[in-house]
Design a protein around this motif. Structure first.
Motif, short mmCIF file in Angstrom:
data_model
loop_
_atom_site.label_atom_id
_atom_site.label_comp_id
_atom_site.label_asym_id
_atom_site.label_seq_id
_atom_site.Cartn_x
_atom_site.Cartn_y
_atom_site.Cartn_z
N GLU A 169 0.34 -3.76 -5.88
CA GLU A 169 0.52 -2.44 -5.29
C GLU A 169 -0.77 -1.65 -5.45
O GLU A 169 -1.39 -1.66 -6.51
CB GLU A 169 1.66 -1.69 -5.99
CG GLU A 169 1.88 -0.31 -5.40
CD GLU A 169 3.00 0.47 -6.07
OE1 GLU A 169 3.43 1.48 -5.49
OE2 GLU A 169 3.46 0.07 -7.16
N TYR A 170 -1.15 -0.96 -4.37
CA TYR A 170 -2.36 -0.14 -4.37
C TYR A 170 -2.05 1.24 -3.82
O TYR A 170 -1.43 1.36 -2.77
CB TYR A 170 -3.46 -0.80 -3.53
CG TYR A 170 -3.86 -2.14 -4.06
CD1 TYR A 170 -4.70 -2.26 -5.18
CD2 TYR A 170 -3.39 -3.31 -3.47
CE1 TYR A 170 -5.05 -3.50 -5.67
CE2 TYR A 170 -3.74 -4.55 -3.96
CZ TYR A 170 -4.56 -4.64 -5.06
OH TYR A 170 -4.92 -5.88 -5.55
N ASP A 171 -2.50 2.25 -4.52
CA ASP A 171 -2.33 3.65 -4.11
C ASP A 171 -3.51 4.01 -3.21
O ASP A 171 -4.65 4.08 -3.69
CB ASP A 171 -2.27 4.55 -5.34
CG ASP A 171 -1.96 5.99 -5.01
OD1 ASP A 171 -2.38 6.47 -3.92
OD2 ASP A 171 -1.31 6.65 -5.83
N TYR B 237 0.88 -1.18 0.00
CA TYR B 237 0.00 0.00 0.00
C TYR B 237 0.91 1.22 0.00
O TYR B 237 1.80 1.33 0.84
CB TYR B 237 -0.91 -0.01 1.22
CG TYR B 237 -1.90 -1.15 1.19
CD1 TYR B 237 -3.09 -1.06 0.48
CD2 TYR B 237 -1.64 -2.33 1.88
CE1 TYR B 237 -3.99 -2.12 0.43
CE2 TYR B 237 -2.53 -3.38 1.85
CZ TYR B 237 -3.70 -3.27 1.13
OH TYR B 237 -4.59 -4.32 1.10
N SER B 238 0.66 2.12 -0.93
CA SER B 238 1.59 3.24 -1.14
C SER B 238 0.85 4.49 -1.58
O SER B 238 -0.37 4.49 -1.74
CB SER B 238 2.60 2.84 -2.22
OG SER B 238 1.93 2.63 -3.46
N THR B 239 1.63 5.56 -1.78
CA THR B 239 1.16 6.78 -2.41
C THR B 239 2.21 7.19 -3.43
O THR B 239 3.37 6.77 -3.35
CB THR B 239 0.94 7.94 -1.39
OG1 THR B 239 2.20 8.23 -0.78
CG2 THR B 239 -0.09 7.57 -0.35
N ARG B 240 1.82 8.02 -4.37
CA ARG B 240 2.74 8.41 -5.45
C ARG B 240 3.96 9.19 -4.96
O ARG B 240 5.06 9.00 -5.45
CB ARG B 240 2.02 9.27 -6.48
CG ARG B 240 1.06 8.51 -7.35
CD ARG B 240 0.41 9.41 -8.31
NE ARG B 240 -0.06 10.60 -7.57
CZ ARG B 240 -0.87 11.51 -8.04
NH1 ARG B 240 -1.29 11.43 -9.26
NH2 ARG B 240 -1.25 12.52 -7.30
N CYS C 287 7.97 4.37 -0.24
CA CYS C 287 7.14 3.46 -1.03
C CYS C 287 7.89 3.05 -2.30
O CYS C 287 7.89 1.87 -2.67
CB CYS C 287 5.82 4.13 -1.40
SG CYS C 287 4.79 4.57 0.01
N GLU D 294 -4.29 6.77 -1.92
CA GLU D 294 -4.88 8.09 -2.19
C GLU D 294 -5.85 8.05 -3.36
O GLU D 294 -6.80 8.82 -3.40
CB GLU D 294 -3.78 9.11 -2.49
CG GLU D 294 -2.96 9.48 -1.29
CD GLU D 294 -1.88 10.50 -1.62
OE1 GLU D 294 -1.60 11.31 -0.73
OE2 GLU D 294 -1.33 10.47 -2.74
N ARG D 295 -5.62 7.16 -4.28
CA ARG D 295 -6.43 7.11 -5.49
C ARG D 295 -7.49 6.01 -5.48
O ARG D 295 -8.38 6.01 -6.32
CB ARG D 295 -5.53 6.88 -6.71
CG ARG D 295 -4.61 8.03 -6.96
CD ARG D 295 -3.70 7.72 -8.12
NE ARG D 295 -3.18 8.95 -8.65
CZ ARG D 295 -3.07 9.22 -9.93
NH1 ARG D 295 -3.43 8.35 -10.82
NH2 ARG D 295 -2.59 10.38 -10.31
#
Length: 85
Positions: free
Chosen positions: A35-37, A11-14, A19, A39-40
């Protein structure tokens, strides 16, 4: 990875540098992962919180969650889960 190795999820953010490091680490070690963002993707955001996410990256190996990117801890957990890293 053997047939009994658990699923790995990141689980990440851009904009998160850790990450990107975690993703590069998993790719370098040839560990398959999703992988999953958070925030989006609202669904991923909810899963992230259910998995105990306090910040990104959150790495889930099977039913174990790891907050942050700590290469040695991650490598040890992957080995314990049956990955050849």
């Amino acid at each position: 990875m053997n047939k009994t190795s658990p699923r790995v999820t990141l689980y990440s953010t851009r904009q998160c540098g850790y990450c990107r490091q975690a993703k590069a680490f998993l790719q370098k070690k040839k560990v398959p992962f999703a992988e999953y963002d958070v925030e989006r993707n609202r669904r991923a955001f909810n899963e992230f919180h259910r998995a105990g996410g306090r910040g990104v990256p959150l790495i889930v190996i099977g039913n174990r969650s790891f907050n942050g990117f700590q290469p040695k801890q991650l490598e040890k957990a992957l080995r314990a889960a049956g990955f050849n890293v």
